[in-house]
Design a protein around this motif. Sequence first.
Motif, short mmCIF file in Angstrom:
data_model
loop_
_atom_site.label_atom_id
_atom_site.label_comp_id
_atom_site.label_asym_id
_atom_site.label_seq_id
_atom_site.Cartn_x
_atom_site.Cartn_y
_atom_site.Cartn_z
N GLU A 1 0.83 -1.20 0.00
CA GLU A 1 0.00 0.00 0.00
C GLU A 1 0.88 1.26 0.00
N ILE A 2 1.99 1.18 0.74
CA ILE A 2 2.91 2.32 0.80
C ILE A 2 3.54 2.57 -0.56
N HIS A 3 3.97 1.50 -1.22
CA HIS A 3 4.59 1.64 -2.55
C HIS A 3 3.60 2.24 -3.55
N GLU A 4 2.36 1.80 -3.47
CA GLU A 4 1.34 2.35 -4.37
C GLU A 4 1.16 3.84 -4.13
N ILE B 1 4.31 10.27 -7.39
CA ILE B 1 5.20 10.56 -8.53
C ILE B 1 4.37 10.83 -9.79
N THR B 2 3.33 10.02 -9.96
CA THR B 2 2.44 10.23 -11.12
C THR B 2 1.81 11.61 -11.06
N GLU B 3 1.38 12.01 -9.86
CA GLU B 3 0.75 13.31 -9.70
C GLU B 3 1.74 14.44 -10.00
N LEU B 4 2.99 14.26 -9.58
CA LEU B 4 4.02 15.26 -9.87
C LEU B 4 4.18 15.45 -11.38
N LYS B 5 4.26 14.35 -12.09
CA LYS B 5 4.46 14.42 -13.54
C LYS B 5 3.24 15.01 -14.23
N LYS B 6 2.04 14.63 -13.72
CA LYS B 6 0.81 15.14 -14.30
C LYS B 6 0.73 16.65 -14.17
N ARG B 7 1.20 17.18 -13.04
CA ARG B 7 1.16 18.62 -12.79
C ARG B 7 2.29 19.36 -13.50
N GLY B 8 3.20 18.60 -14.13
CA GLY B 8 4.24 19.23 -14.91
C GLY B 8 5.43 19.72 -14.12
N TYR B 9 5.56 19.20 -12.90
CA TYR B 9 6.72 19.62 -12.11
C TYR B 9 7.99 19.02 -12.68
N SER B 10 9.07 19.79 -12.58
CA SER B 10 10.38 19.34 -13.07
C SER B 10 10.96 18.38 -12.03
N TYR B 11 10.68 17.11 -12.22
CA TYR B 11 11.14 16.12 -11.26
C TYR B 11 11.75 14.95 -12.01
N ASP C 1 16.73 3.93 -9.24
CA ASP C 1 17.31 3.23 -8.09
C ASP C 1 16.91 3.88 -6.76
N SER C 2 16.20 5.00 -6.82
CA SER C 2 15.85 5.67 -5.57
C SER C 2 14.35 5.87 -5.41
N SER C 3 13.57 5.17 -6.21
CA SER C 3 12.12 5.36 -6.16
C SER C 3 11.55 5.01 -4.80
N TYR C 4 12.22 4.12 -4.14
CA TYR C 4 11.68 3.67 -2.85
C TYR C 4 12.63 3.98 -1.70
N HIS C 5 13.26 5.12 -1.81
CA HIS C 5 14.07 5.56 -0.67
C HIS C 5 13.21 5.62 0.58
N ILE C 6 13.82 5.32 1.71
CA ILE C 6 13.04 5.19 2.95
C ILE C 6 12.35 6.49 3.35
N ALA D 1 5.00 8.64 2.63
CA ALA D 1 3.79 8.02 2.07
C ALA D 1 2.96 7.37 3.18
N PHE D 2 3.62 6.68 4.08
CA PHE D 2 2.92 6.04 5.20
C PHE D 2 2.24 7.09 6.08
N GLY D 3 2.93 8.20 6.29
CA GLY D 3 2.35 9.27 7.09
C GLY D 3 1.11 9.85 6.44
#
Length: 902
Positions: free
Chosen positions: A789-792, A798-808, A813-818, A824-826
Amino acid sequence: MSIAKITRFVVNTNEVNCFKETCLRVLSACNSQSLPEGICVHSPITKLGLDDDLYLTNNLLSLYAKCSGVESARHLFDEMPRRDVVSWTGMLSAYVRNGHYHDSLEFFDSMIVSGQCPNEFTLSSVLKSCSLLGELDYGTRIHTFVIKLGFEPNQFLGSSMIDLYAKCGLTEEACKIFRDMESGDTVSWTAIISSLVQAQKWRQALGYYIDMIYAARVHPNEFTFVKLFAASCSLGLNYGKLLHAHLIRFGMRLNLVLKTAMVNMYSKCQKMEDAIKVLNQTPEYDVLLWTSVISGFTQSLRVADAVAALHKMELSGIVPNNFTYSSMLKACSAVLSLELGKQIHLQVLKAGLEDDTCAGGALVDMYLKCSDLIEDGLRAFREITSPSVITWTSLIAGFAEHGFEQDSFQYFLEMRTVGVEPNSFTFSSILRACSTVKSLSQTQKIHGRIVKTKAGSDIAVGNALVDAYAALGMVDDAWHVINSMIHRDAITYTGLATRMNQLGNYEIALDLITRMQTDDVMMDRFSLASFLSASAGLASMETGKQLHCYSIKAGLGSGISVLNALVDLYGKCGCRDDAHRAFSEISEPDIVSWNCLISGLASSGYISSALSSFDNMRLAGFKPDSITFLLVLFACSHGGLVELGLEHFQSMREKYDIAPQLDHYSCLVDLLGRAGRLEDAMEAIMTMPFKPDALIYKTLLAACKLHKNISLGEYTARRGMELDPSDPAFYVLLASLYDDSGQPDLAKSTRQAMRERGLKKNVGQCWMEIRNRVHLFDAGDRSHPQINEIHEKVKSLITELKKRGYSYQDYEDSSYHIEKLAVAFGLLKTPRNASIRVSKNVRICGECHSFITLVTQFVDREIIVRDGNRLHIFNKGECSCKGAGNLQHKDCMDENVSLLTM
C-alpha cells in the motif's frame, strides 16, 4: 546469756543500725548529686560486716559507677558476697551510660548464666545497647525475654523496642510493636514518630502525630515537636508553620532544644527572618543554636549574614565549635571565596581544631574547590594527624572534581593502606571518577571491594555503580547492578536515562519509564527532564507531549530543568512557537535555557531568529559558553554568513576568554568549506593547536565534493582514511566527488576498494511515531505489513508530480528511498491537516529532499524530517533549510559529515 551481755548486744545492734541508716543517707545524698565523697563510707561498711546488706551495697555500687568509673564499680560488684537483679541492672546501666555497649551485652550474658532473672529496667538498658550498636539479632533475643516475662504491656520497654527496630531499618516492625501496645503514652508516641522521621517517612510521622492528638488524645511534649520539626524540614514550610501554631496552642515552653529545632526548620526552608524571630524569643543561646543560624545563612548563600552571626556569637561569649567553622567553610566553598576561607582557617588554627575531622575535612574541601593550587588542599589534609574516612573522602572527591582522577585513585588506595575503610560516600566519589575517565579496570576493582564490604546495599553506592557501568556503555552490567539493589529511587533511573541519552539509546531511556512505574518510583524533575531529552533525541512528539502533561499534573512543570528540556524538545521537533512558549515560562533563564532555544532555531533553519536570540542572551547579561559558540557557528555555517561566523569565532578568545576546541574548528572548517573557501579551511586545520581527527577531514571532504575540488578532496580523503580506516564515509564521499566531476571510472574503483576492505555503507533508517507506536523503515526492507500500500502511494505521488508538470527527475534506483516510504505512510495513516514527522539516522539525500518539497506544493500538509544533521520543515513547496549549503547528491549519504547533531 547474762543480762549485761544482752544489753551490750542490743546497744551494739542499735548503733550498727543507726550507722547503717547514716550510711544510706550519705549514699543517697551523694548519689543525687554525684559527689565522690560518699565513697568514704565503703571502708566502715566493710569493717562492720555490712556487705551483706544489698540495699546498702547497691547504693554504694551506683555511686562508684557515677563517680569512679565503670572499672571501680565492676571491682566492687565482683567483691559483693550477694547480688540481686538490682545489682546486675545497676552495673549493666553503668556500662551503657559510659558507652561500653559491647561490654554491657557480655555482662547481660553473664547475668543469665548466673541464673538471675532480668527485670524491665535490665531489658531496657540492654535494648539501648542493641539500638546503638545496630545489633538486630541480639535485640530480637531480648524481645523474646520481654514476651516470656510478660513485659509486653510495659510502655517504657515498648518504646525501647520501637527505637531498636527503627534504628535497624525495620520501620514496619516498629509500627507493629506500637500497635500491639495496649495504650500509648507520650513517650511511646514520640518514639514511633521519631522512628518514622529517622526512616525519612515524613508524612507517616505526621499522620501518627495527628492520631496522637486527635484520636488518642495524648499530649505531645517538647521532644515530640523536635522530631516533627525535623520532618517538616523535608516536607516544606507550610507543615513547619502548622506545627509552630500547634506548639503555641499547646502552651509549650520554648526551651533551648525546642528553639534550636525551630530555628533549624526555618533555616532549612530558607526563611531566615523567621528563624531570627524565633532565635530572639528567649535569652537562652548555646553553640548548637548559633551554628543552626549560621548554617541557615550559608545554605541560602548569605555569606555576609553568616559572618555577622559568627561575630555576634563570639561577642556573646559563646565559643564556636568544629561544626560552626565547618558551616562557614562550606559557605566559602559554595561561593568560591578563597580569601574568606583563609580567614576562617586562621580561626580554626587559633581554636586548635585544624586536626578535627569535621573542621579539617571542611578545610580540605574548601581549598580543593576554591584554590587553583591543588597543593593547598593537600597541605590542609596533611595537617590532620588521623584523618577520618570523611576527610579522606573530601580529598578523593576534590581531586576527582579537579580532573585529577588518577590522583583520586592513588589516595583511595593510600586510605585503605593506612587502615581507613571507605564508606558509602567514599565509594560514590571514587566511582564518579571511574565514570569520568571511563576506566573499566578501576570500576571492576572497586565493585569487587563493594561486594566484599557489603556496601552495595547503600542506594547511593548502587546508583554510582549503575552510572559507572552505563558511562562505559555496559548496559547489561548496569542492569545487573540495578536488579541486585534492594531499593531503587529516581536517581537510579535518572542516571541510567542520562547515560543512555549520551549514547544515543533513546528508546532504552524511554523504556525506563515503565520500569520506574513497576518499581513504584515517582519521577522527579531530573528524571522527567532526562525522559524529555530522550523524546527530543527521537523527535517523538507524542511521548514528549504526554510527559509535558504529566509535568503539569505532577507539579513539576515549573522546574528549570524540565522547562529547558521542553524548549529542547519542541525546538528539535520543529515547533518554534511551542519552544518560545516554554522558554517564556522560565522566570530566570540560565545559559542552558538560551542554548536550547538557539539550538532549536538553528537546527530548524531559522537562522536569523537563532542569531537574534544569541544577541538577546548577551543583552540579558549572560556570557556565552563554548556550547553557545558551537550553535552560533552552526547557524552561520548553514545560513551562509561566513564573515559573521569568522567574527564570532575570533570573539571567543578575544572577548570572552574561551579557547576554541576541536569541535569549534570543525564548525569553522564547515563554515569556510560551504562558502567555497577550501584553502582557508585547510589552513585552519593545519594551524589549529590540536591534532586533526577523522571528523574534521570528513567535513572538509564534503565541502570538496560540493565544489568539485578533486585534488584537495583526494588529499583530505587519504588523511582521513589514515586516521580511521574503518569509516566507509570517506570512500562514499570520494566516489561521489568523482561521479560529480565526471570521472566514473575512479568512482567505480573507489567503491571497489571499499568492498575489498570489507566496508559497507551504514544502513539508512527512517522511523515515525503514530499513536504511541514507532514504525521503522530500513533501506531495502519490505517487511512492513502495509508495504504494498505504501509503494502504491509513492507511485501515485510521482504520477501526480508528472501530471502537474513539475520538473522532477525520477531516479529508478531511488524510487523507494526510505524517506519517501515514511512520508507516504504518514499521508496514509495520520489525520488530515496533521503534521507528518519523520526521523532519519543519516542525512536526507538531495533527490528525496526535492521530492518532499514538490509534494508539499499540492498536498496541504507540513512534513518535518529530522535527519542526522538538521531539521527540515517542508511546507507549501519550501523547506526551512532554504537549500543553503546543500551538500547532498542524488546518492543517499550514509554519514553525518557536520559536527553538530542537534
